[in-house]
Scaffold this motif. Sequence first.
Motif, PDB file in Angstrom:
ATOM      1  N   MET A  54       0.829  -1.193   0.000  1.00 39.96           N
ATOM      2  CA  MET A  54       0.000   0.000   0.000  1.00 39.96           C
ATOM      3  C   MET A  54       0.872   1.254   0.000  1.00 39.96           C
ATOM      4  O   MET A  54       1.934   1.269   0.601  1.00 39.96           O
ATOM      5  N   SER A  55       0.375   2.289  -0.612  1.00 38.83           N
ATOM      6  CA  SER A  55       1.136   3.521  -0.724  1.00 38.83           C
ATOM      7  C   SER A  55       1.216   4.239   0.607  1.00 38.83           C
ATOM      8  O   SER A  55       0.338   4.115   1.455  1.00 38.83           O
ATOM      9  N   ASP A  56       2.279   5.040   0.788  1.00 42.06           N
ATOM     10  CA  ASP A  56       2.426   5.807   2.015  1.00 42.06           C
ATOM     11  C   ASP A  56       1.479   6.996   2.049  1.00 42.06           C
ATOM     12  O   ASP A  56       1.198   7.553   3.093  1.00 42.06           O
ATOM     13  N   THR A  57       1.007   7.426   0.911  1.00 42.23           N
ATOM     14  CA  THR A  57       0.131   8.598   0.855  1.00 42.23           C
ATOM     15  C   THR A  57      -1.095   8.301   0.028  1.00 42.23           C
ATOM     16  O   THR A  57      -1.131   7.387  -0.781  1.00 42.23           O
ATOM     17  N   PHE A  58      -2.115   9.120   0.252  1.00 43.68           N
ATOM     18  CA  PHE A  58      -3.349   9.007  -0.512  1.00 43.68           C
ATOM     19  C   PHE A  58      -3.481  10.251  -1.391  1.00 43.68           C
ATOM     20  O   PHE A  58      -3.293  11.353  -0.921  1.00 43.68           O
ATOM     21  N   GLY A  98      -9.682   9.101  10.254  1.00 42.72           N
ATOM     22  CA  GLY A  98      -8.263   9.302   9.998  1.00 42.72           C
ATOM     23  C   GLY A  98      -8.033  10.578   9.213  1.00 42.72           C
ATOM     24  O   GLY A  98      -8.974  11.135   8.631  1.00 42.72           O
ATOM     25  N   ASP A  99      -6.791  11.028   9.156  1.00 43.10           N
ATOM     26  CA  ASP A  99      -6.534  12.294   8.468  1.00 43.10           C
ATOM     27  C   ASP A  99      -6.620  12.164   6.944  1.00 43.10           C
ATOM     28  O   ASP A  99      -6.712  13.160   6.236  1.00 43.10           O
ATOM     29  N   GLY A 100      -6.592  10.923   6.440  1.00 45.10           N
ATOM     30  CA  GLY A 100      -6.755  10.711   5.011  1.00 45.10           C
ATOM     31  C   GLY A 100      -5.579  11.136   4.165  1.00 45.10           C
ATOM     32  O   GLY A 100      -5.667  11.153   2.942  1.00 45.10           O
ATOM     33  N   HIS A 110     -10.171   6.061   4.639  1.00 42.00           N
ATOM     34  CA  HIS A 110     -10.189   6.383   3.216  1.00 42.00           C
ATOM     35  C   HIS A 110      -9.495   7.718   2.995  1.00 42.00           C
ATOM     36  O   HIS A 110      -9.560   8.618   3.849  1.00 42.00           O
ATOM     37  N   SER A 111      -8.827   7.849   1.862  1.00 38.75           N
ATOM     38  CA  SER A 111      -8.074   9.067   1.580  1.00 38.75           C
ATOM     39  C   SER A 111      -9.007  10.265   1.410  1.00 38.75           C
ATOM     40  O   SER A 111     -10.193  10.114   1.109  1.00 38.75           O
ATOM     41  N   VAL A 112      -8.447  11.450   1.581  1.00 33.21           N
ATOM     42  CA  VAL A 112      -9.241  12.672   1.411  1.00 33.21           C
ATOM     43  C   VAL A 112      -9.760  12.797  -0.017  1.00 33.21           C
ATOM     44  O   VAL A 112     -10.797  13.418  -0.254  1.00 33.21           O
ATOM     45  N   GLY A 113      -9.073  12.185  -0.972  1.00 40.50           N
ATOM     46  CA  GLY A 113      -9.509  12.246  -2.356  1.00 40.50           C
ATOM     47  C   GLY A 113     -10.342  11.066  -2.793  1.00 40.50           C
ATOM     48  O   GLY A 113     -10.765  10.998  -3.941  1.00 40.50           O
TER      49      GLY A 113
END
Length: 198
Positions: A1-5, A133-135, A178-181
């Motif tokens: 999994m990626s470190d960022t979203f 989470g901060d997403g 889930h990511s912010v995007g």
Amino acid sequence: MSDTFSCERCSWAQTDPLMRDYHDAEWGVPQRDPRMLWEMLMLEGFQAGLSWITILRKREAFRAAFADFDPVKVAAFGEGDVERLRADPGIVRARAKIQATIQGAQIYCGMQNRGEDFSEFCWSFTGGAPVLGDGKSWVARTSLSETISKELKRRGFKFVGPTIVYAWMQAVGIVNDHSVGCFRRHGVQQTTHQDDQV
């Protein structure tokens, strides 16, 4: 999994169709059914040292092998069942994980017999509400997952380290990571609000 979203769908769910479907329909949705919470915790334990896609691909075989994860039935499994499961090519055949699942079912049933609902237990750590989470960043464990892990271990559960527990928290929606995007971040929040109104 990626470190960022930074995408319309969480980056880990973009390539494999099975992972994508799981992400879109299930991952992060607050799960309140006690049996399903237990099933997911057991499957996360089987994932230890493996990838989640491996477990997803075997999930129906796991359900068939473990009596649809009926805790009462699994709690009654004996050594013959352990050997049967050890010979089942459809699942992860690690003896320690199989035995941990049977023990987990016995603990679940013990809690139920004492009038302790597993869902209420799981959600008690967040006051019944999902943690948002901060997403933006990916973490493998938190102080909350460490707290829950310690309590699960105290009760006798196995394969419930803080990293496994955090992955489970994400899967069953105790944490919305889930990511912010990601289009599901808002959708999961809407589901949460609807559940709270019921």
